[in-house]
Design an enzyme around this catalytic site. Structure first.
Site, PDB file in Angstrom:
ATOM      1  N   SER A 221       0.841  -1.198   0.000  1.00 36.21           N
ATOM      2  CA  SER A 221       0.000   0.000   0.000  1.00 36.21           C
ATOM      3  C   SER A 221       0.876   1.248   0.000  1.00 36.21           C
ATOM      4  O   SER A 221       2.077   1.165  -0.335  1.00 36.21           O
ATOM      5  CB  SER A 221      -0.934  -0.018   1.212  1.00 36.21           C
ATOM      6  OG  SER A 221      -1.959   0.932   1.046  1.00 36.21           O
ATOM      7  N   ASN A 222       0.331   2.388   0.356  1.00 38.65           N
ATOM      8  CA  ASN A 222       1.103   3.638   0.394  1.00 38.65           C
ATOM      9  C   ASN A 222       0.548   4.508   1.519  1.00 38.65           C
ATOM     10  O   ASN A 222      -0.485   4.184   2.096  1.00 38.65           O
ATOM     11  CB  ASN A 222       1.043   4.325  -0.982  1.00 38.65           C
ATOM     12  CG  ASN A 222      -0.374   4.728  -1.340  1.00 38.65           C
ATOM     13  OD1 ASN A 222      -0.939   5.631  -0.738  1.00 38.65           O
ATOM     14  ND2 ASN A 222      -0.970   4.039  -2.301  1.00 38.65           N
TER      15      ASN A 222
END
Ligand code: CTP
Length: 413
Positions: A221-222
């Site tokens: 993810s980020n």
């Protein structure tokens, strides 16, 4: 028996009703508001009483209806106007808009509106030709500038038998608009709430960081928290749009008046966007969509002893880029570009490559800008070549600036 949520608990609302066939819907509106906890004081014009009997409103509101100022004790009208948390006029006729725009106080309703301290929401209902008449539009403009919020009118079949703009917004939509209005911070710049310049628009907003699972407990993810997308959804609703927020996992609360669809991966987000796009008029793609996902998703937790040393990845679909076949005509597309260098060059490339009307570019490596902050410094780049640098602003202010440009794009056709 479960108790209904009471978002209007301890709120006093004034409901002005004008003489229109839509007046019967206002009875249901009072019902919705009282069920949601509001104390509703109904004020009817003389013409309204010819469509619906005051007794109907008294029965649902539990309060005597005001039709005549002189029947009230001295100064009670000022007290009513000053103590109301907000007022809504539904249905509002062309005549009422004209009288309020020119500041008249020639009956109970117009007098109370003039003395009102809280925000005002107006739900017009009239024949399409009357709504489009330059005189009515000029009055609407005056009232908007004064901070009055409009909800509707909607396009559809009218009492005249014709189809066009002029139908009163449905009571459920009026309730949503009132909730947003009461939740909105009031400022000197917007003395009576937001300008409803997106009324009639159906806005789809994406927000947050998608998650690409490699097994049930691990994902790629980020750092995006979704704040920018949530701020856009809140602001679009405040400006009168009907808003769907497609949110990747986020702790943030759903803004008032917004309907939310929760998704996890880029593929889920693509499916949710595709499902809602045919009905949308604006797409704001603020999500930080993962560009890669693990090539294989394990159904069970991978035991560390058995994990492979390298992770095979595959590309996810570019949601914005793949919309041409399904995007409805007139759809306004807004993208975001989070960059760490050559910000403007990359943003210009994405604007063109993804067929956008507007791109909001920012340097996420700059302090106070980008992920997990409440502020952002952005540059707005338009299809027509305009580039506008905004100062460091709260994300809610960036959202207001972006939606202002969207409203302008719509006005310029
Ligand atoms: N976007 C999208 N689908 C993706 C990736 C991005 O729709 N799979 C959208 C984002 O929501 C954003 C815009 O495209 O509005 C630009 O996203 P960004 O991550 O800045 O750029 P990418 O296209 O992913 O390009 P790169 O990673 O090479 O910078």
């Amino acid at each position: 028996m479960s108790r209904q949520p009471q978002p209007f608990a301890a709120r006093t609302l004034l409901l002005g009703v004008c003489g229109s066939i839509a007046a019967y819907k206002a009875v249901y509106l009072v019902r919705l508001l009282t069920e949601a906890g509001a104390r509703v004081q109904v004020v009817m014009t003389g013409a309204a009483t010819r469509f619906v009997a005051p007794l109907s409103f008294e029965s649902v509101s539990g309060q005597p209806v005001v039709t005549d100022l002189y029947a009230l004790p001295a100064n009670r009208h000022i007290e009513l106007a000053e103590t109301a948390h907000a007022a809504v006029v539904a249905p509002a006729t062309a005549d009422l808009l004209a009288r309020h725009a020119s500041g008249q106080a020639d009956d109970a309703l117009s007098t109370l509106l003039l003395a009102l301290r809280g925000p005002l929401l107006v739900a017009p209902a009239m024949d399409g030709g009357m709504w489009e008449h330059p005189a009515t539009q000029a009055n609407v403009e005056v009232l908007r500038k004064r901070g009055v919020t409009f909800v509707g009118p909607e396009h559809g079949p009218l009492a005249s038998g014709l189809t066009g703009p002029g139908r009163m917004a449905e009571p459920e939509r009026i309730v949503e608009a009132l909730l947003s209005l009461l939740a909105a911070p009031r400022s000197a710049a917007r003395p009576q709430g937001a300008v409803a310049d997106l009324s009639g628009e159906r806005v789809v907003v994406t927000a947050g960081a998608t998650r690409e699972h490699l097994d049930p407990v691990r994902f790629l993810s980020n750092p995006s928290t979704g704040r920018m997308g949530f701020a856009l959804a809140a602001e679009a609703a405040r400006r009168g749009a009907r808003v769907t927020l497609i949110a990747a996992p986020s702790e943030l609360p759903t803004p008032p008046g917004v309907s939310r669809v929760d998704v996890v991966s880029a593929a889920d987000m693509r499916d949710a966007v595709h499902a809602r796009l045919p009905d949308a008029t604006v797409l704001l793609m603020a999500a930080a969509v993962a560009d890669f996902r693990p090539a294989r998703r394990h159904p069970h937790k991978v035991k560390k002893g058995k994990a492979e040393q390298s992770l095979a990845l595959e590309r996810t679909e570019d949601i914005l880029k793949g919309l041409d076949a399904i995007a409805p005509e007139g759809l306004i597309r807004v993208g975001f570009a989070a960059e760490t260098r050559d910000v403007l060059a990359h943003a210009r490339g994405k604007l063109q490559d993804k067929g956008l009307h507007l791109i909001v570019a920012n340097d996420v490596s700059e302090p106070g800008s980008g992920f997990a902050t409440d502020t952002n410094r952005v540059v707005l780049l338009s299809r027509d070549g305009a580039e506008e640098s905004l100062p460091l602003l709260a994300k809610s202010e960036v959202a207001a600036a972006v939606l202002e440009r969207v409203a302008r794009l719509r006005r310029s056709g």
